[in-house]
Design a protein around this motif. Structure first.
Motif, PDB file in Angstrom:
ATOM      1  N   VAL A  34       0.870  -1.176   0.000  1.00 24.57           N
ATOM      2  CA  VAL A  34       0.000   0.000   0.000  1.00 24.57           C
ATOM      3  C   VAL A  34       0.904   1.223   0.000  1.00 24.57           C
ATOM      4  O   VAL A  34       1.768   1.371   0.879  1.00 24.57           O
ATOM      5  N   ALA A  35       0.723   2.082  -0.998  1.00 21.70           N
ATOM      6  CA  ALA A  35       1.603   3.240  -1.157  1.00 21.70           C
ATOM      7  C   ALA A  35       0.785   4.463  -1.546  1.00 21.70           C
ATOM      8  O   ALA A  35      -0.385   4.362  -1.926  1.00 21.70           O
ATOM      9  N   ARG A  36       1.426   5.618  -1.441  1.00 24.02           N
ATOM     10  CA  ARG A  36       0.817   6.866  -1.873  1.00 24.02           C
ATOM     11  C   ARG A  36       1.677   7.480  -2.964  1.00 24.02           C
ATOM     12  O   ARG A  36       2.897   7.605  -2.803  1.00 24.02           O
ATOM     13  N   ALA A  37       1.055   7.824  -4.081  1.00 23.93           N
ATOM     14  CA  ALA A  37       1.783   8.434  -5.192  1.00 23.93           C
ATOM     15  C   ALA A  37       2.181   9.862  -4.829  1.00 23.93           C
ATOM     16  O   ALA A  37       1.347  10.653  -4.392  1.00 23.93           O
ATOM     17  N   THR A  38       3.449  10.194  -4.999  1.00 24.49           N
ATOM     18  CA  THR A  38       3.918  11.557  -4.746  1.00 24.49           C
ATOM     19  C   THR A  38       3.943  12.379  -6.031  1.00 24.49           C
ATOM     20  O   THR A  38       4.181  13.580  -5.997  1.00 24.49           O
ATOM     21  N   THR A  39       3.718  11.710  -7.158  1.00 26.35           N
ATOM     22  CA  THR A  39       3.578  12.361  -8.446  1.00 26.35           C
ATOM     23  C   THR A  39       2.677  11.497  -9.308  1.00 26.35           C
ATOM     24  O   THR A  39       2.346  10.361  -8.922  1.00 26.35           O
ATOM     25  N   ARG A  40       2.222  11.996 -10.431  1.00 24.85           N
ATOM     26  CA  ARG A  40       1.382  11.182 -11.318  1.00 24.85           C
ATOM     27  C   ARG A  40       2.211  10.014 -11.844  1.00 24.85           C
ATOM     28  O   ARG A  40       3.333  10.171 -12.312  1.00 24.85           O
ATOM     29  N   LEU A  41       1.637   8.806 -11.761  1.00 26.71           N
ATOM     30  CA  LEU A  41       2.368   7.599 -12.146  1.00 26.71           C
ATOM     31  C   LEU A  41       1.660   6.893 -13.290  1.00 26.71           C
ATOM     32  O   LEU A  41       0.584   6.317 -13.107  1.00 26.71           O
ATOM     33  N   ASP A  42       2.255   6.948 -14.478  1.00 28.91           N
ATOM     34  CA  ASP A  42       1.750   6.078 -15.540  1.00 28.91           C
ATOM     35  C   ASP A  42       2.505   4.759 -15.540  1.00 28.91           C
ATOM     36  O   ASP A  42       2.068   3.781 -16.135  1.00 28.91           O
ATOM     37  N   ARG A  43       3.650   4.749 -14.851  1.00 28.25           N
ATOM     38  CA  ARG A  43       4.343   3.519 -14.512  1.00 28.25           C
ATOM     39  C   ARG A  43       5.302   3.806 -13.358  1.00 28.25           C
ATOM     40  O   ARG A  43       5.619   4.959 -13.075  1.00 28.25           O
ATOM     41  N   PHE A  44       5.754   2.753 -12.687  1.00 34.65           N
ATOM     42  CA  PHE A  44       6.638   2.921 -11.539  1.00 34.65           C
ATOM     43  C   PHE A  44       7.489   1.659 -11.380  1.00 34.65           C
ATOM     44  O   PHE A  44       7.197   0.617 -11.970  1.00 34.65           O
ATOM     45  N   ASN A  45       8.523   1.778 -10.585  1.00 34.93           N
ATOM     46  CA  ASN A  45       9.452   0.664 -10.389  1.00 34.93           C
ATOM     47  C   ASN A  45       9.341   0.083  -8.989  1.00 34.93           C
ATOM     48  O   ASN A  45       9.048   0.796  -8.025  1.00 34.93           O
ATOM     49  N   HIS A  71      -4.465   1.879 -15.457  1.00 35.25           N
ATOM     50  CA  HIS A  71      -4.776   3.314 -15.461  1.00 35.25           C
ATOM     51  C   HIS A  71      -3.743   4.022 -14.600  1.00 35.25           C
ATOM     52  O   HIS A  71      -3.324   3.510 -13.560  1.00 35.25           O
ATOM     53  N   GLU A  72      -3.343   5.198 -15.033  1.00 35.19           N
ATOM     54  CA  GLU A  72      -2.340   5.937 -14.267  1.00 35.19           C
ATOM     55  C   GLU A  72      -2.869   6.267 -12.871  1.00 35.19           C
ATOM     56  O   GLU A  72      -4.082   6.381 -12.648  1.00 35.19           O
ATOM     57  N   VAL A  73      -1.943   6.402 -11.937  1.00 33.34           N
ATOM     58  CA  VAL A  73      -2.279   6.718 -10.558  1.00 33.34           C
ATOM     59  C   VAL A  73      -2.064   8.211 -10.347  1.00 33.34           C
ATOM     60  O   VAL A  73      -0.945   8.707 -10.520  1.00 33.34           O
ATOM     61  N   PRO A  74      -3.094   8.959  -9.991  1.00 39.62           N
ATOM     62  CA  PRO A  74      -2.930  10.409  -9.799  1.00 39.62           C
ATOM     63  C   PRO A  74      -2.038  10.727  -8.595  1.00 39.62           C
ATOM     64  O   PRO A  74      -1.955   9.954  -7.633  1.00 39.62           O
ATOM     65  N   ALA A  75      -1.394  11.848  -8.646  1.00 38.40           N
ATOM     66  CA  ALA A  75      -0.572  12.294  -7.524  1.00 38.40           C
ATOM     67  C   ALA A  75      -1.427  12.459  -6.278  1.00 38.40           C
ATOM     68  O   ALA A  75      -2.554  12.960  -6.329  1.00 38.40           O
ATOM     69  N   VAL A 118      -2.503  -3.796  -9.911  1.00 41.39           N
ATOM     70  CA  VAL A 118      -2.558  -2.486  -9.266  1.00 41.39           C
ATOM     71  C   VAL A 118      -4.027  -2.164  -9.025  1.00 41.39           C
ATOM     72  O   VAL A 118      -4.816  -2.115  -9.974  1.00 41.39           O
ATOM     73  N   ASP A 119      -4.390  -2.021  -7.765  1.00 47.89           N
ATOM     74  CA  ASP A 119      -5.779  -1.799  -7.365  1.00 47.89           C
ATOM     75  C   ASP A 119      -6.716  -2.860  -7.958  1.00 47.89           C
ATOM     76  O   ASP A 119      -7.824  -2.569  -8.421  1.00 47.89           O
TER      77      ASP A 119
END
Length: 498
Positions: free
Chosen positions: A90-101, A134-138, A114-115
């Protein structure tokens, strides 16, 4: 993490530079990769390994999110077989994420969600690159579920360590992602839940408190939860034929020791010393910071002891065959105990701040040896001063250590961050006085409790507590290639045996 003297029964000596570690495996995680083959479509950028900018480990950690919690499920059958695993983050996006590592290697990935929706995943170095549907909003929280294996086989620097009857973890400095996917950097601490299925004749322990145990047929499921956030490098799961003893420490603190069943009686004399050691530390730095504590004594040859949070890892042979005097072994116990305050409760913001962990643990180890056995702190510091220039030439200054040697990532743990770091503390106490130094230590733990901090934070607090700017005094001690003069000891010299 200090040295381990086993199995060399020579006079007590620090062995931080002589640890034996598994060599790091270079095999990246095997993952299914989905290619975009739409005619005329613009292909996304190729997956690349990322990092949070750590000077010593450039590709460790990942930008764009903060982890709040891990829920790690493991199914164990034998220590020479991969564990089936599911890791939920469980994390919180600090910026808009269309992908992440995510950091992960040394296992296979069967799928990522993801979700709750299937995501694409591709390997890049020791990273997994995840593209959600779907991208994750900030600012939004999201859940990542990774179905994977966790492989204890093969050689490498840390992660799973095979014992005579099971497994333990040793994730320092950058090996947590050899066990489970995540954000493997101490700057991103999180809560942990462990759910482990193992044959019912085995015992499973992990960081934190027990939260359930259920036996069905031939297996038992064990659940543990931490009550305080933890860095990934401090995670611990131990599986084996162990005896677990619980007793009460200072202020009603739950103490839990885990030892090989066959050695329970032989090791009682060592585990019984923990309450007194905790009281000794509390008198100097304040209340013990976590929900419980204990020793995990494993039948394994690691070459080190390790401050895994609430459950410090020790080699069995350290206590059964070492030949070292009792005061010395007790001081090693106190070294790991001191890390619960310095390194675990207050974690380094970057690995260049490692001296804050090891320098403090060495400091209290040395103070305990003086109190317990009359081994004078001044003598140890004078000996360290004599070798300080040599250590700096070998490993860099305490707060700007050199990068690890190629293929030996654990080599950042050099003498300059141990006794060299303690020497910085000795110089500071000599400069500002014992009373101000004691206030600094207590305030440091209280102010940064359950958080992370930097060398700059320590310098600023030393200035605040002492009432004078300490940056000019501490800068050469922390960052210069040559060791400054020791306050109050103009006769101390470097380059000669003390």
């Amino acid at each position: 993490m200090p040295y381990s003297p086993v199995p060399h029964p020579s006079p007590p000596t620090r062995r931080s530079a002589l640890r034996r570690r598994y060599r790091r495996g270079r095999r990246a995680a095997l993952v299914p990769v989905l290619a975009i083959l739409l005619l005329g479509a613009t292909l996304p950028p190729a997956p690349v390994a990322l990092g949070v900018g750590d000077r010593l480990f450039p590709y460790l950690g990942n930008p764009g999110y903060d982890v709040a919690a891990y829920d790690i499920s493991l199914t164990y059958q034998a220590n020479d077989r991969p564990l089936d695993a599911v890791t939920r983050i469980v994390a919180r996006a600090t910026t808009r994420l269309d992908r992440f590592n995510l950091d992960f290697t040394h296992g296979t990935v069967g799928g990522v969600e993801v979700d709750g929706r299937a995501a694409q995943v591709a390997p890049a170095g020791e990273d997994l690159v995840v593209t959600p549907a779907h991208e994750v909003p900030a600012g939004r929280s999201f859940t990542v579920t990774v179905h994977h294996t966790s492989d204890p086989r093969g050689e490498g620097e840390g992660g799973w360590v095979r014992t005579a009857d099971g497994l333990v973890m040793a994730n320092q400095a950058d090996a947590g992602h050899r066990v489970f996917p995540g954000n493997d950097h101490p700057s991103d601490k999180a809560l942990f839940t462990f759910r482990v299925i193992a044959p019912k004749e085995l015992t499973v322990v992990a960081n934190g408190r027990a939260a359930g145990r259920t036996t069905r047929g031939e297996t038992t499921t064990w659940v543990y939860r931490t009550l305080h956030p933890m860095a990934t490098e401090l995670a611990q799961v131990a599986i084996g034929r162990s005896a677990v003893t619980e007793h009460t420490g200072p202020h009603g603190l739950n103490l839990r020791d885990v030892v090989p069943e066959a050695d329970r009686k032989a090791l009682e004399g060592w585990t019984a010393r923990t309450p007194g050691q905790i009281s000794w530390m509390e008198a100097r730095v304040g209340p013990y910071p976590f929900e419980n504590y204990g020793l995990l004594i494993a039948d394994a040859s690691t070459g080190f002891e390790l401050e895994t949070q609430t459950l410090s890892l020790f080699e069995r042979d350290l206590f059964t065959r070492s030949g070292f005097p009792e005061w010395y072994l007790e001081s090693v116990q106190v070294h790991e105990l001191a890390h619960q305050w310095f390194g675990d409760c207050v974690s380094p913001r970057s690995w260049s701040d490692l001296w804050l962990n090891e320098g403090h643990a060495t400091w209290y180890e040395a103070l305990y040896a003086e109190a317990r056995a009359g081994r004078r702190l001044e003598d140890r510091m004078r000996a360290a001063y004599a070798r300080s220039d040599e250590w700096r030439a070998e490993g860099g200054p305490p707060a700007q250590p050199r990068a690890a040697e190629p293929g030996r990532r654990i080599s950042i743990f050099r003498p300059v961050v141990y006794d060299g770091g303690a020497l910085v503390l000795y110089a500071l106490r000599s400069h500002i006085g014992a009373a101000a130094f004691d206030r600094l230590e207590r305030t440091w733990v209280r102010r940064h409790h359950d958080g992370t901090a930097t060398t700059a934070d320590f310098v600023a607090l030393a200035s605040e507590v002492s009432g004078h700017d300490q940056s000019a005094f501490l800068r050469p001690w922390l960052y210069d290639d040559k060791t400054p003069p020791m306050p109050g000891h103009p006769d101390w010299t470097t380059g000669k045996p003390a």
